[in-house]
Design a protein around this motif. Structure first.
Motif, PDB file in Angstrom:
ATOM      1  N   GLN A  47       0.837  -1.200   0.000  1.00  0.00           N
ATOM      2  CA  GLN A  47       0.000   0.000   0.000  1.00  0.00           C
ATOM      3  C   GLN A  47       0.877   1.257   0.000  1.00  0.00           C
ATOM      4  O   GLN A  47       0.569   2.222  -0.699  1.00  0.00           O
ATOM      5  CB  GLN A  47      -0.914  -0.018   1.215  1.00  0.00           C
ATOM      6  CG  GLN A  47      -2.014   1.008   1.150  1.00  0.00           C
ATOM      7  CD  GLN A  47      -3.038   0.794   2.244  1.00  0.00           C
ATOM      8  OE1 GLN A  47      -2.770   0.071   3.203  1.00  0.00           O
ATOM      9  NE2 GLN A  47      -4.187   1.413   2.119  1.00  0.00           N
ATOM     10  N   ASP A  48       1.987   1.255   0.742  1.00  0.00           N
ATOM     11  CA  ASP A  48       2.887   2.403   0.740  1.00  0.00           C
ATOM     12  C   ASP A  48       3.543   2.577  -0.630  1.00  0.00           C
ATOM     13  O   ASP A  48       3.704   3.704  -1.109  1.00  0.00           O
ATOM     14  CB  ASP A  48       3.963   2.240   1.810  1.00  0.00           C
ATOM     15  CG  ASP A  48       3.391   2.344   3.220  1.00  0.00           C
ATOM     16  OD1 ASP A  48       2.240   2.817   3.362  1.00  0.00           O
ATOM     17  OD2 ASP A  48       4.115   1.963   4.164  1.00  0.00           O
ATOM     18  N   GLN A  49       3.926   1.484  -1.269  1.00  0.00           N
ATOM     19  CA  GLN A  49       4.515   1.570  -2.608  1.00  0.00           C
ATOM     20  C   GLN A  49       3.505   2.157  -3.590  1.00  0.00           C
ATOM     21  O   GLN A  49       3.855   2.971  -4.443  1.00  0.00           O
ATOM     22  CB  GLN A  49       4.960   0.187  -3.080  1.00  0.00           C
ATOM     23  CG  GLN A  49       6.122  -0.370  -2.305  1.00  0.00           C
ATOM     24  CD  GLN A  49       6.471  -1.789  -2.727  1.00  0.00           C
ATOM     25  OE1 GLN A  49       5.855  -2.346  -3.636  1.00  0.00           O
ATOM     26  NE2 GLN A  49       7.452  -2.368  -2.066  1.00  0.00           N
ATOM     27  N   ARG A  50       2.260   1.781  -3.457  1.00  0.00           N
ATOM     28  CA  ARG A  50       1.222   2.303  -4.343  1.00  0.00           C
ATOM     29  C   ARG A  50       1.039   3.797  -4.126  1.00  0.00           C
ATOM     30  O   ARG A  50       0.918   4.560  -5.089  1.00  0.00           O
ATOM     31  CB  ARG A  50      -0.094   1.564  -4.080  1.00  0.00           C
ATOM     32  CG  ARG A  50      -1.232   2.031  -4.947  1.00  0.00           C
ATOM     33  CD  ARG A  50      -2.469   1.155  -4.705  1.00  0.00           C
ATOM     34  NE  ARG A  50      -3.559   1.617  -5.517  1.00  0.00           N
ATOM     35  CZ  ARG A  50      -4.505   2.457  -5.096  1.00  0.00           C
ATOM     36  NH1 ARG A  50      -4.474   2.930  -3.864  1.00  0.00           N
ATOM     37  NH2 ARG A  50      -5.478   2.819  -5.902  1.00  0.00           N
ATOM     38  N   TYR A  51       1.014   4.235  -2.876  1.00  0.00           N
ATOM     39  CA  TYR A  51       0.863   5.662  -2.602  1.00  0.00           C
ATOM     40  C   TYR A  51       2.034   6.457  -3.174  1.00  0.00           C
ATOM     41  O   TYR A  51       1.845   7.547  -3.713  1.00  0.00           O
ATOM     42  CB  TYR A  51       0.747   5.915  -1.098  1.00  0.00           C
ATOM     43  CG  TYR A  51      -0.582   5.508  -0.505  1.00  0.00           C
ATOM     44  CD1 TYR A  51      -1.769   5.644  -1.222  1.00  0.00           C
ATOM     45  CD2 TYR A  51      -0.651   4.987   0.772  1.00  0.00           C
ATOM     46  CE1 TYR A  51      -2.978   5.272  -0.684  1.00  0.00           C
ATOM     47  CE2 TYR A  51      -1.857   4.605   1.323  1.00  0.00           C
ATOM     48  CZ  TYR A  51      -3.026   4.762   0.593  1.00  0.00           C
ATOM     49  OH  TYR A  51      -4.221   4.390   1.132  1.00  0.00           O
ATOM     50  N   GLU A  52       3.239   5.919  -3.076  1.00  0.00           N
ATOM     51  CA  GLU A  52       4.402   6.614  -3.634  1.00  0.00           C
ATOM     52  C   GLU A  52       4.306   6.723  -5.153  1.00  0.00           C
ATOM     53  O   GLU A  52       4.621   7.767  -5.728  1.00  0.00           O
ATOM     54  CB  GLU A  52       5.680   5.890  -3.242  1.00  0.00           C
ATOM     55  CG  GLU A  52       6.047   6.062  -1.788  1.00  0.00           C
ATOM     56  CD  GLU A  52       7.289   5.298  -1.405  1.00  0.00           C
ATOM     57  OE1 GLU A  52       7.925   4.699  -2.305  1.00  0.00           O
ATOM     58  OE2 GLU A  52       7.632   5.296  -0.215  1.00  0.00           O
ATOM     59  N   ARG A  53       3.859   5.660  -5.818  1.00  0.00           N
ATOM     60  CA  ARG A  53       3.688   5.721  -7.277  1.00  0.00           C
ATOM     61  C   ARG A  53       2.636   6.751  -7.653  1.00  0.00           C
ATOM     62  O   ARG A  53       2.800   7.506  -8.609  1.00  0.00           O
ATOM     63  CB  ARG A  53       3.278   4.350  -7.821  1.00  0.00           C
ATOM     64  CG  ARG A  53       4.410   3.388  -7.971  1.00  0.00           C
ATOM     65  CD  ARG A  53       4.023   2.211  -8.856  1.00  0.00           C
ATOM     66  NE  ARG A  53       2.737   1.618  -8.522  1.00  0.00           N
ATOM     67  CZ  ARG A  53       2.562   0.607  -7.678  1.00  0.00           C
ATOM     68  NH1 ARG A  53       3.600   0.069  -7.076  1.00  0.00           N
ATOM     69  NH2 ARG A  53       1.368   0.110  -7.446  1.00  0.00           N
ATOM     70  N   MET A  54       1.552   6.793  -6.891  1.00  0.00           N
ATOM     71  CA  MET A  54       0.498   7.758  -7.185  1.00  0.00           C
ATOM     72  C   MET A  54       1.000   9.186  -6.983  1.00  0.00           C
ATOM     73  O   MET A  54       0.686  10.086  -7.768  1.00  0.00           O
ATOM     74  CB  MET A  54      -0.731   7.485  -6.312  1.00  0.00           C
ATOM     75  CG  MET A  54      -1.463   6.219  -6.705  1.00  0.00           C
ATOM     76  SD  MET A  54      -2.797   5.766  -5.588  1.00  0.00           S
ATOM     77  CE  MET A  54      -3.910   7.128  -5.790  1.00  0.00           C
ATOM     78  N   GLU A  55       1.803   9.414  -5.947  1.00  0.00           N
ATOM     79  CA  GLU A  55       2.375  10.746  -5.720  1.00  0.00           C
ATOM     80  C   GLU A  55       3.320  11.140  -6.842  1.00  0.00           C
ATOM     81  O   GLU A  55       3.315  12.285  -7.289  1.00  0.00           O
ATOM     82  CB  GLU A  55       3.119  10.784  -4.387  1.00  0.00           C
ATOM     83  CG  GLU A  55       2.216  10.783  -3.178  1.00  0.00           C
ATOM     84  CD  GLU A  55       3.010  10.717  -1.876  1.00  0.00           C
ATOM     85  OE1 GLU A  55       4.255  10.648  -1.948  1.00  0.00           O
ATOM     86  OE2 GLU A  55       2.386  10.730  -0.819  1.00  0.00           O
ATOM     87  N   ASP A  56       4.130  10.186  -7.305  1.00  0.00           N
ATOM     88  CA  ASP A  56       5.046  10.475  -8.409  1.00  0.00           C
ATOM     89  C   ASP A  56       4.280  10.863  -9.670  1.00  0.00           C
ATOM     90  O   ASP A  56       4.686  11.767 -10.399  1.00  0.00           O
ATOM     91  CB  ASP A  56       5.943   9.263  -8.701  1.00  0.00           C
ATOM     92  CG  ASP A  56       6.954   9.024  -7.592  1.00  0.00           C
ATOM     93  OD1 ASP A  56       7.181   9.950  -6.780  1.00  0.00           O
ATOM     94  OD2 ASP A  56       7.499   7.901  -7.535  1.00  0.00           O
ATOM     95  N   GLU A  57       3.157  10.187  -9.926  1.00  0.00           N
ATOM     96  CA  GLU A  57       2.365  10.514 -11.104  1.00  0.00           C
ATOM     97  C   GLU A  57       1.708  11.883 -10.962  1.00  0.00           C
ATOM     98  O   GLU A  57       1.580  12.617 -11.933  1.00  0.00           O
ATOM     99  CB  GLU A  57       1.311   9.441 -11.348  1.00  0.00           C
ATOM    100  CG  GLU A  57       1.888   8.132 -11.806  1.00  0.00           C
ATOM    101  CD  GLU A  57       0.833   7.045 -11.940  1.00  0.00           C
ATOM    102  OE1 GLU A  57      -0.370   7.345 -11.735  1.00  0.00           O
ATOM    103  OE2 GLU A  57       1.213   5.907 -12.243  1.00  0.00           O
ATOM    104  N   LYS A  60       4.205  14.972 -11.560  1.00  0.00           N
ATOM    105  CA  LYS A  60       4.743  15.244 -12.888  1.00  0.00           C
ATOM    106  C   LYS A  60       4.194  16.573 -13.394  1.00  0.00           C
ATOM    107  O   LYS A  60       3.111  17.013 -13.016  1.00  0.00           O
ATOM    108  CB  LYS A  60       4.359  14.127 -13.861  1.00  0.00           C
ATOM    109  CG  LYS A  60       5.083  12.839 -13.603  1.00  0.00           C
ATOM    110  CD  LYS A  60       4.693  11.809 -14.634  1.00  0.00           C
ATOM    111  CE  LYS A  60       5.378  10.494 -14.353  1.00  0.00           C
ATOM    112  NZ  LYS A  60       4.966   9.450 -15.280  1.00  0.00           N
TER     113      LYS A  60
END
Length: 86
Positions: A47-57, A60
């Motif tokens: 879940q933390d990895q998913r939140y980080e990916r969403m923040e990176d997107e 941009k």
């Protein structure tokens, strides 16, 4: 003598097999712990990895988007030589 012994074993089978199965299980468990490597590397929760990916997107630059427009003629890519314009 043998029929009496077999009747005793048949009647008390659960009481005889349970300790034998427990001993075999303990031996197998300890052998596996000696042979195998139980080290598991640390990973962040999914879940933390998913939140980080969403923040990176989201972070941009929204102005740097490639337009959804064809850059070339799609139908002219793999044209046979007889159909090409000279």
């Amino acid at each position: 003598m043998w029929p009496i012994l077999m009747q005793f074993l048949r009647a008390n089978a659960p009481y005889i097999t349970l300790p034998i199965a427990a001993v075999v299980g303990v031996i197998g468990y300890n052998l596996e712990s000696l042979i195998s490597d139980r080290y598991t590397p640390y990973n962040k929760p999914v879940q933390d990895q998913r939140y980080e990916r969403m923040e990176d997107e989201l972070l941009k630059d929204p102005t740097n988007v490639k337009k959804l427009k064809y850059q070339e003629n799609v139908l002219g890519k793999n044209v046979s030589p007889s159909l090409q314009k000279n």
